[in-house]
Design a protein around this motif. Structure first.
Motif, mmCIF file in Angstrom:
data_model
loop_
_atom_site.group_PDB
_atom_site.id
_atom_site.type_symbol
_atom_site.label_atom_id
_atom_site.label_comp_id
_atom_site.label_asym_id
_atom_site.label_seq_id
_atom_site.Cartn_x
_atom_site.Cartn_y
_atom_site.Cartn_z
ATOM 1 N N VAL A 122 0.816 -1.213 0.000
ATOM 2 C CA VAL A 122 0.000 0.000 0.000
ATOM 3 C C VAL A 122 0.851 1.264 0.000
ATOM 4 N N GLY A 123 2.132 1.134 0.305
ATOM 5 C CA GLY A 123 3.038 2.272 0.220
ATOM 6 C C GLY A 123 3.005 3.212 1.398
ATOM 7 N N CYS A 124 2.613 2.730 2.583
ATOM 8 C CA CYS A 124 2.637 3.573 3.777
ATOM 9 C C CYS A 124 2.671 2.697 5.017
ATOM 10 N N SER A 125 3.042 3.306 6.149
ATOM 11 C CA SER A 125 3.095 2.568 7.408
ATOM 12 C C SER A 125 1.686 2.457 7.991
ATOM 13 N N LEU A 126 1.330 1.258 8.408
ATOM 14 C CA LEU A 126 0.030 1.023 9.015
ATOM 15 C C LEU A 126 0.112 1.016 10.538
ATOM 16 N N PHE A 127 1.327 0.753 11.068
ATOM 17 C CA PHE A 127 1.528 0.708 12.512
ATOM 18 C C PHE A 127 2.723 1.565 12.899
ATOM 19 N N LEU A 128 2.640 2.164 14.069
ATOM 20 C CA LEU A 128 3.795 2.786 14.698
ATOM 21 C C LEU A 128 4.399 1.750 15.643
ATOM 22 N N ARG A 129 5.688 1.482 15.462
ATOM 23 C CA ARG A 129 6.353 0.470 16.279
ATOM 24 C C ARG A 129 7.269 1.166 17.275
ATOM 25 N N GLU A 130 6.940 1.012 18.554
ATOM 26 C CA GLU A 130 7.721 1.647 19.614
ATOM 27 C C GLU A 130 8.103 0.590 20.643
ATOM 28 N N ARG A 131 9.377 0.249 20.688
ATOM 29 C CA ARG A 131 9.883 -0.768 21.599
ATOM 30 C C ARG A 131 9.081 -2.059 21.441
ATOM 31 N N GLN A 132 8.349 -2.453 22.500
ATOM 32 C CA GLN A 132 7.614 -3.710 22.463
ATOM 33 C C GLN A 132 6.134 -3.513 22.131
ATOM 34 N N THR A 133 5.752 -2.313 21.703
ATOM 35 C CA THR A 133 4.340 -2.036 21.429
ATOM 36 C C THR A 133 4.150 -1.580 19.988
ATOM 37 N N VAL A 134 2.947 -1.773 19.495
ATOM 38 C CA VAL A 134 2.572 -1.270 18.165
ATOM 39 C C VAL A 134 1.250 -0.525 18.300
ATOM 40 N N LYS A 135 1.081 0.483 17.470
ATOM 41 C CA LYS A 135 -0.144 1.272 17.484
ATOM 42 C C LYS A 135 -0.480 1.674 16.059
ATOM 43 N N LEU A 136 -1.749 1.625 15.722
ATOM 44 C CA LEU A 136 -2.172 1.987 14.374
ATOM 45 C C LEU A 136 -1.865 3.450 14.071
ATOM 46 N N THR A 137 -1.376 3.705 12.865
ATOM 47 C CA THR A 137 -1.275 5.076 12.388
ATOM 48 C C THR A 137 -2.676 5.544 12.005
ATOM 49 N N ALA A 138 -2.816 6.830 11.704
ATOM 50 C CA ALA A 138 -4.119 7.349 11.277
ATOM 51 C C ALA A 138 -4.574 6.650 10.004
ATOM 52 N N ALA A 139 -3.625 6.466 9.072
ATOM 53 C CA ALA A 139 -3.952 5.761 7.830
ATOM 54 C C ALA A 139 -4.319 4.308 8.113
ATOM 55 N N GLY A 140 -3.586 3.684 9.035
ATOM 56 C CA GLY A 140 -3.852 2.289 9.376
ATOM 57 C C GLY A 140 -5.218 2.118 10.020
ATOM 58 N N GLU A 141 -5.611 3.072 10.851
ATOM 59 C CA GLU A 141 -6.907 2.985 11.513
ATOM 60 C C GLU A 141 -8.043 3.085 10.505
ATOM 61 N N ALA A 142 -7.929 4.015 9.560
ATOM 62 C CA ALA A 142 -8.960 4.162 8.530
ATOM 63 C C ALA A 142 -9.005 2.929 7.627
ATOM 64 N N TYR A 143 -7.831 2.409 7.281
ATOM 65 C CA TYR A 143 -7.765 1.229 6.413
ATOM 66 C C TYR A 143 -8.343 0.012 7.126
ATOM 67 N N ALA A 144 -8.059 -0.123 8.413
ATOM 68 C CA ALA A 144 -8.558 -1.263 9.176
ATOM 69 C C ALA A 144 -10.086 -1.275 9.213
ATOM 70 N N GLU A 145 -10.683 -0.111 9.375
ATOM 71 C CA GLU A 145 -12.145 -0.036 9.409
ATOM 72 C C GLU A 145 -12.753 -0.494 8.090
ATOM 73 N N GLN A 146 -12.148 -0.073 6.980
ATOM 74 C CA GLN A 146 -12.666 -0.453 5.669
ATOM 75 C C GLN A 146 -12.437 -1.933 5.383
ATOM 76 N N ILE A 147 -11.278 -2.441 5.757
ATOM 77 C CA ILE A 147 -10.986 -3.853 5.528
ATOM 78 C C ILE A 147 -11.895 -4.732 6.376
ATOM 79 N N ARG A 148 -12.130 -4.343 7.608
ATOM 80 C CA ARG A 148 -13.011 -5.128 8.484
ATOM 81 C C ARG A 148 -14.414 -5.200 7.905
ATOM 82 N N GLU A 149 -14.908 -4.084 7.370
ATOM 83 C CA GLU A 149 -16.231 -4.064 6.766
ATOM 84 C C GLU A 149 -16.277 -4.935 5.510
#
Length: 313
Positions: free
Chosen positions: A51-78
């Motif tokens: 997709v050409g962009c980061s979907l998660f922010l990776r910080e040490r032992q944790t990951v968090k959705l980026t803004a783009a990843g959050e929007a993409y996740a909602e559409q993919i889930r649907e």
């Protein structure tokens, strides 16, 4: 138009992304999918490259959705849900197809449900799935083939077919009518009135039609006709109810007309559907069947006629 394959990630990548996005944890996603954490991480990387962009922010032992990843996740889930619903519908009825119909609760239980076995008997290959909802559906987002709609013919972006009009009467228990001494329309101004949430101005319009000024009408709010009918039968107040929905209660005497004050509603019942479903065979069959039902006499008339025939046979 076919979607280029380069825009269609594999299901394994989408499953891994959806699970990881839901948990915001690659290890939890790996356990859910019976994979290793490194396998999930590789699939997420592959999807990000695609997709050409980061979907998660990776910080040490944790990951968090980026803004783009959050929007993409909602559409993919649907999208995955739609695929699952389509597969479930096909498995339930691989031959004739399904009709996903949204209905108004009381209309569905009182008018449609008693007649629906006839449709299913005449169309044995069709499965009907019913969903109830008071507000109009948005065909762009709700996965239904058609919906029963009451009101004005103003459902944007939908095809409409007129089903029927409606006459409402002020109905209550006989005990309440006699106790309050209700004899004419003016007497209802001092009676407890039951209001339907979806028709907040119904009583105002009824009093106006009777030439009676009625300011600041108060009373209990109820969200469905069936509940309003039960409340009226229990003596809690007077409700404006469609006659075709309470014929049985009126015939039994569970409800009586508070006064002689029937009124034709301004709205009508419609069958609505998105234009893309017009040629859907189950919908076409349902529309044809509805026309025959609307032209036929009421079920209680049919039943009494059948009983009479049997008695003379």
């Amino acid at each position: 138009m076919a979607i280029p394959r380069r825009f269609l990630p594999s299901m394994s990548l989408l499953y891994a992304f959806e699970a990881a996005a839901r948990a915001e944890n690659f290890t939890a996603a790996a356990i859910e999918l019976n994979l290793t954490q490194s396998a999930v991480s590789r699939q997420i990387r592959a999807l990000e490259e695609m997709v050409g962009c980061s979907l998660f922010l990776r910080e040490r032992q944790t990951v968090k959705l980026t803004a783009a990843g959050e929007a993409y996740a909602e559409q993919i889930r649907e999208a995955l849900r739609h695929i699952g619903d389509a597969t479930l519908g096909l498995r339930a009825n691989p031959a004739g197809g399904s009709l996903n119909l949204a209905i108004l609760p009381t209309f569905g239980t009182r008018w449609l449900a008693p007649r629906l076995p006839g449709f299913l008997a005449a169309n044995p290959g069709i499965t009907v799935n019913l969903t109830t909802r008071m507000a109009p559906f948005d065909f762009q987002f709700d996965q239904v083939d058609a919906a029963i709609h009451f009101g004005a013919p103003d459902w944007s972006g939908a095809e409409l077919e007129l089903l029927m009009g409606e006459t409402v009467v002020p109905a209550c228990s006989r005990e309440l009518r006699d106790r309050l001494g209700i004899a004419g329309p003016e007497d209802l101004l001092r009676a407890p009135l039951l209001h339907l949430v979806s028709r907040p101005d119904a009583w105002e319009r009824w009093f106006e039609a009777k030439g009676i000024r009625a300011d600041h009408i108060h009373g209990m709010l109820i969200d469905q006709f069936a509940t309003a009918a039960q409340a009226a039968m229990a003596g809690m107040g007077v409700a404006l109810l469609p006659t075709f929905l309470i014929d049985t209660e009126l015939a039994r005497g569970d409800l009586v007309a508070a006064v002689d004050g029937a009124m034709t509603s301004t709205g009508h019942y419609y069958l609505a559907w998105p234009p893309k479903r017009t040629t859907h065979p189950p919908l076409q069959a349902f529309r044809s069947w509805l026309r025959t039902q609307l032209a036929a006499p009421p079920l209680d008339v049919q039943a009494s006629s059948t009983t009479s025939d049997k008695g003379t046979a």
